[in-house]
Scaffold this active site. Structure first.
Site, PDB file in Angstrom:
ATOM      1  N   LYS A  79       0.845  -1.210   0.000  1.00 36.49           N
ATOM      2  CA  LYS A  79       0.000   0.000   0.000  1.00 36.49           C
ATOM      3  C   LYS A  79       0.874   1.252   0.000  1.00 36.49           C
ATOM      4  O   LYS A  79       0.607   2.216  -0.723  1.00 36.49           O
ATOM      5  CB  LYS A  79      -0.933  -0.026   1.229  1.00 36.49           C
ATOM      6  CG  LYS A  79      -2.050  -1.059   1.083  1.00 36.49           C
ATOM      7  CD  LYS A  79      -2.816  -1.308   2.375  1.00 36.49           C
ATOM      8  CE  LYS A  79      -3.795  -2.463   2.161  1.00 36.49           C
ATOM      9  NZ  LYS A  79      -4.505  -2.892   3.367  1.00 36.49           N
ATOM     10  N   GLN A 127      -4.736  -1.469   9.572  1.00 34.29           N
ATOM     11  CA  GLN A 127      -4.597  -2.806   8.980  1.00 34.29           C
ATOM     12  C   GLN A 127      -5.173  -3.866   9.920  1.00 34.29           C
ATOM     13  O   GLN A 127      -4.811  -3.921  11.098  1.00 34.29           O
ATOM     14  CB  GLN A 127      -3.108  -3.087   8.698  1.00 34.29           C
ATOM     15  CG  GLN A 127      -2.850  -4.380   7.968  1.00 34.29           C
ATOM     16  CD  GLN A 127      -3.395  -4.378   6.529  1.00 34.29           C
ATOM     17  OE1 GLN A 127      -3.296  -3.394   5.819  1.00 34.29           O
ATOM     18  NE2 GLN A 127      -3.985  -5.483   6.128  1.00 34.29           N
ATOM     19  N   ASP A 181     -11.221   2.452   4.041  1.00 29.10           N
ATOM     20  CA  ASP A 181     -11.575   1.029   3.970  1.00 29.10           C
ATOM     21  C   ASP A 181     -13.094   0.857   3.872  1.00 29.10           C
ATOM     22  O   ASP A 181     -13.582  -0.225   3.547  1.00 29.10           O
ATOM     23  CB  ASP A 181     -11.073   0.287   5.222  1.00 29.10           C
ATOM     24  CG  ASP A 181      -9.866  -0.603   4.927  1.00 29.10           C
ATOM     25  OD1 ASP A 181      -9.597  -0.870   3.743  1.00 29.10           O
ATOM     26  OD2 ASP A 181      -9.211  -1.023   5.893  1.00 29.10           O
TER      27      ASP A 181
END
Ligand code: NAP
Length: 299
Positions: A58, A102, A125
């Protein structure tokens, strides 16, 4: 696989590269027009190897698209209070337009509380309860990256999805449920199946669009797939075959030759997920700077 394998392999890797190129062009225009650079903050807690690999990817792709990438690596023993304090700081930091924590988190941390502590307008997200609610009610939401990438590939392959029968196998919060919401948003007739569904194979055979997100290697057999269906295989499973470690999806790819199209594993859904994270970061930036930027790609 044999000569009868007619299904088009949907090139997620190429699709993602093309999307990232367009996003990078948008970032360049934003910089020229406003002097601002969109920024993504990623928080990694602990030493999980796979999570470390994802966060590294990422970081690299965010920078390659011309955006700022801020990676915060915290020790596994980080407390909930410490994590909340970092999120509060990132929420109020104007150079941070997107925030991602994460997953999975170490067991002592409350994942729902952590996700819901992210500013929903920076929740790239799309897991915050407000974004889930907005998606479910057809309002502008930041949408989870994996199903967003699946929808982009479906629309690219099929155009208008109105009235098609879609079957989603798996009902997780991060893939199955938002995928079903997105397909309903496109006026598909949607069936969601899961581990307790009695006739999964039979339901799959009704699908014009079959999206599989289960995490069971090659669960979906060839005779579960309707001829001419478009199949999106979200699963990523590492198995040993012929003495070698291999990645396979949730669909028995070699049996899917009678589908119209199918995403391979690897090279299908996976690359689209990070590309959509970048797209969401740009969407978040634009919503935070509505007067300065033109909408082009992301949503
Ligand atoms: P998850 O949270 O474990 O959910 C799995 C879902 O599959 C659950 O809803 C479960 O049903 C259902 N299921 C399990 N066994 C089944 C069966 N035999 N028949 C029908 N449904 C069954 O998994 P996830 O996070 O959604 O991920 C699914 C897969 O996608 C994994 O392989 C993961 O690695 C992969 N993934 C890939 C990406 C990407 O970027 N390509 C992103 C995310 C996930 P219940 O709800 O009844 O338990």
């Amino acid at each position: 696989m044999n000569n009868l394998f007619q299904a088009e392999r949907i090139d997620g890797k190429g699709f993602a590269a093309n999307l990232v190129e367009r996003l990078a062009a948008d970032v360049r225009s934003i910089k020229t027009d406003t002097g601002l650079t969109p920024g993504l903050a990623v928080v990694l807690i602990g030493e999980d190897v796979a999570s470390g690999v994802y966060v590294g990817a990422k970081h690299r792709q965010t920078q390659a698209a011309g955006m700022n990438s801020f990676v915060h690596k915290l020790p596994a023993e980080t407390t909930q209070v410490e994590l909340m304090a970092l999120l509060a700081k990132l929420n109020s930091d104007a150079v941070v337009n997107g925030i991602l924590v994460q997953l999975p988190l170490p067991a002592h941390l409350d994942a729902n509380a952590v996700i819901n502590a992210i500013d929903p307008d920076k929740d790239v997200d799309g897991f915050h309860i407000l974004n889930a609610g907005r998606l479910a009610t057809g309002q502008d939401a930041l949408v989870p990256c994996t199903p967003l990438g699946c929808l982009m590939m479906l629309k690219n392959r099929l155009g208008d999805l109105t009235g098609l029968n879609a079957v989603v196998v798996g009902k997780s919060n991060i893939v199955g449920k938002p995928m079903a919401q997105l397909l309903m948003g496109e006026s598909c007739t949607v069936t969601v199946t899961h581990s307790k569904t009695r006739n999964v194979a039979e339901l799959c055979r009704t699908a014009d669009i079959l999206v599989v997100a289960v995490g069971r290697p090659e669960l979906v057999k060839g005779d579960w797939i309707k001829p001419g269906a478009v199949v999106i295989d979200v699963g990523i499973n590492r198995i040993m075959r012929d003495g070698q470690s291999r990645l396979v999806g949730d669909v028995a790819f070699s049996e899917a030759g009678h589908a119209a199209a199918i995403t391979p594993v690897p090279g299908g859904v996976g690359p689209m997920t990070i590309a959509c994270l970048l797209a969401n970061t740009l969407t978040a930036f634009r919503r935070q700077h509505p007067l300065h930027t033109n909408q082009t790609i992301a949503g």
